[in-house]
Design an enzyme around this catalytic site. Structure first.
Site, PDB file in Angstrom:
ATOM      1  N   ASP A  81      -4.165  -2.662   7.903  1.00 23.04           N
ATOM      2  CA  ASP A  81      -3.220  -2.146   6.915  1.00 23.04           C
ATOM      3  C   ASP A  81      -3.934  -1.748   5.626  1.00 23.04           C
ATOM      4  O   ASP A  81      -4.854  -2.424   5.182  1.00 23.04           O
ATOM      5  CB  ASP A  81      -2.178  -3.233   6.627  1.00 23.04           C
ATOM      6  CG  ASP A  81      -0.960  -2.719   5.910  1.00 23.04           C
ATOM      7  OD1 ASP A  81      -0.602  -1.537   6.099  1.00 23.04           O
ATOM      8  OD2 ASP A  81      -0.331  -3.507   5.172  1.00 23.04           O
ATOM      9  N   HIS A 179       5.641  -3.326  -2.835  1.00 25.01           N
ATOM     10  CA  HIS A 179       4.895  -4.429  -2.226  1.00 25.01           C
ATOM     11  C   HIS A 179       5.133  -5.711  -3.031  1.00 25.01           C
ATOM     12  O   HIS A 179       5.257  -5.680  -4.249  1.00 25.01           O
ATOM     13  CB  HIS A 179       3.394  -4.126  -2.221  1.00 25.01           C
ATOM     14  CG  HIS A 179       3.000  -3.050  -1.278  1.00 25.01           C
ATOM     15  ND1 HIS A 179       2.285  -1.931  -1.665  1.00 25.01           N
ATOM     16  CD2 HIS A 179       3.205  -2.907   0.058  1.00 25.01           C
ATOM     17  CE1 HIS A 179       2.064  -1.163  -0.614  1.00 25.01           C
ATOM     18  NE2 HIS A 179       2.605  -1.728   0.440  1.00 25.01           N
TER      19      HIS A 179
END
Length: 288
Positions: A81, A179
């Site tokens: 990721d 996030h």
């Protein structure tokens, strides 16, 4: 079966669901995650950051995920990721990861295209899927921080060109998520998602999934979201349970008695999320 992002998102598109992509921070989390997917009868994407991969070892992660996936007979992807370093991407691919994300969202548009395309060319020759990103996700992940005022939404016209020029297998889009968000929930830009879904033909990806309201999941899925990232919720709950367990334990008690409850908490979260991601109560995908 140990498989690729392209394969699991193809199935998700055909059956109109989204595949849960769950960040692991240690080896202990992995068995519960994979067994949760098996019990739900769904594929799963195991994600690692570069720092986690280096901490555990790329090869170790590949062997563990593949072994458990084969043993449990569950379709599993191992995905790197938010990678920006070509050497780390190459290390993951060469070690056996089946999917990588090149994050060029911080770059000028043309540079993002060119660098993502280079990753795609290397990965596709080795049967590995690639996720690209267009627009910027707010918040903080693995030391990368984007202020609210610096967030840039994905433009549909840019998405068309980016997908055409790079050949990515999936596209992470910026529609208002953040996030690291777990104390509040995001108002996602659903009209923008619908615009993007109408003009691109690759699976779309949500980052910052912990901050998305669960009641928004069906709309997201019905308009092209085929990979849904969940990280912060797992980290926060594993840590909370572990802190409670370690805080009450005798110092000479086996560590597994403190770690297993935290792993069990992860398994239940993954099962819950997959149950929602399967989108069983919603109408078929509003196709393009």
């Amino acid at each position: 079966m140990y498989t690729t992002l392209k394969e699991v998102t193809k199935t998700a598109e055909e059956l109109n669901f989204t595949v849960g992509a769950f960040n692991t921070h240690n080896l202990e989390m992995l068995p519960g995650m994979l067994r949760a997917a098996k019990e739900m009868g769904a594929p799963i994407i195991i994600q690692t950051s570069i720092d986690t991969a280096k901490y555990i070892g790329y090869d170790v992660l590949v062997h563990v995920v593949k072994a458990i996936a084969d043993q449990e007979m569950v379709d599993a992807v191992l995905h790197l990721d938010h990678a920006r370093d070509f050497d780390e991407i190459k290390a993951a691919i060469d070690s056996g990861y089946t999917s990588v994300m090149y994050d060029g969202s911080h770059l000028p548009f043309k540079e993002n295209i060119l660098k993502t395309k280079a990753v795609v060319e290397y990965a596709h020759l080795r049967g590995v899927s690639v996720e690209g990103e267009l627009g910027t996700i707010g918040g903080t992940e693995e030391g990368i921080h984007v202020d609210e005022e610096d967030k840039v939404y994905t433009r549909p016209e840019d998405a068309i060109e980016f997908v055409k020029e790079t050949g990515v297998d999936a596209l992470a889009i910026a529609i208002g998520t953040n996030h690291g968000q777990f104390r509040s929930k995001t108002e996602v830009n659903l009209p923008l998602l619908k615009e993007i879904d109408a003009v691109v033909d690759v699976p779309l990806v949500i980052h910052g999934g912990t901050g998305v309201k669960e009641e928004d999941y069906p709309e997201l899925i019905n308009h092209g979201i085929r990979k849904f990232n969940v990280g912060t919720e797992l980290l926060v709950n594993w840590t909370r349970v572990a802190k409670d367990s370690f805080g009450e334990t005798e110092v000479n008690k086996s560590l597994r008695h403190n770690v297993i409850p935290a792993n069990d908490a992860i398994k239940e979260i993954v099962k819950h999320k997959i149950g929602l991601f399967m989108n069983t109560k919603e109408p078929t995908h509003i196709g393009k």
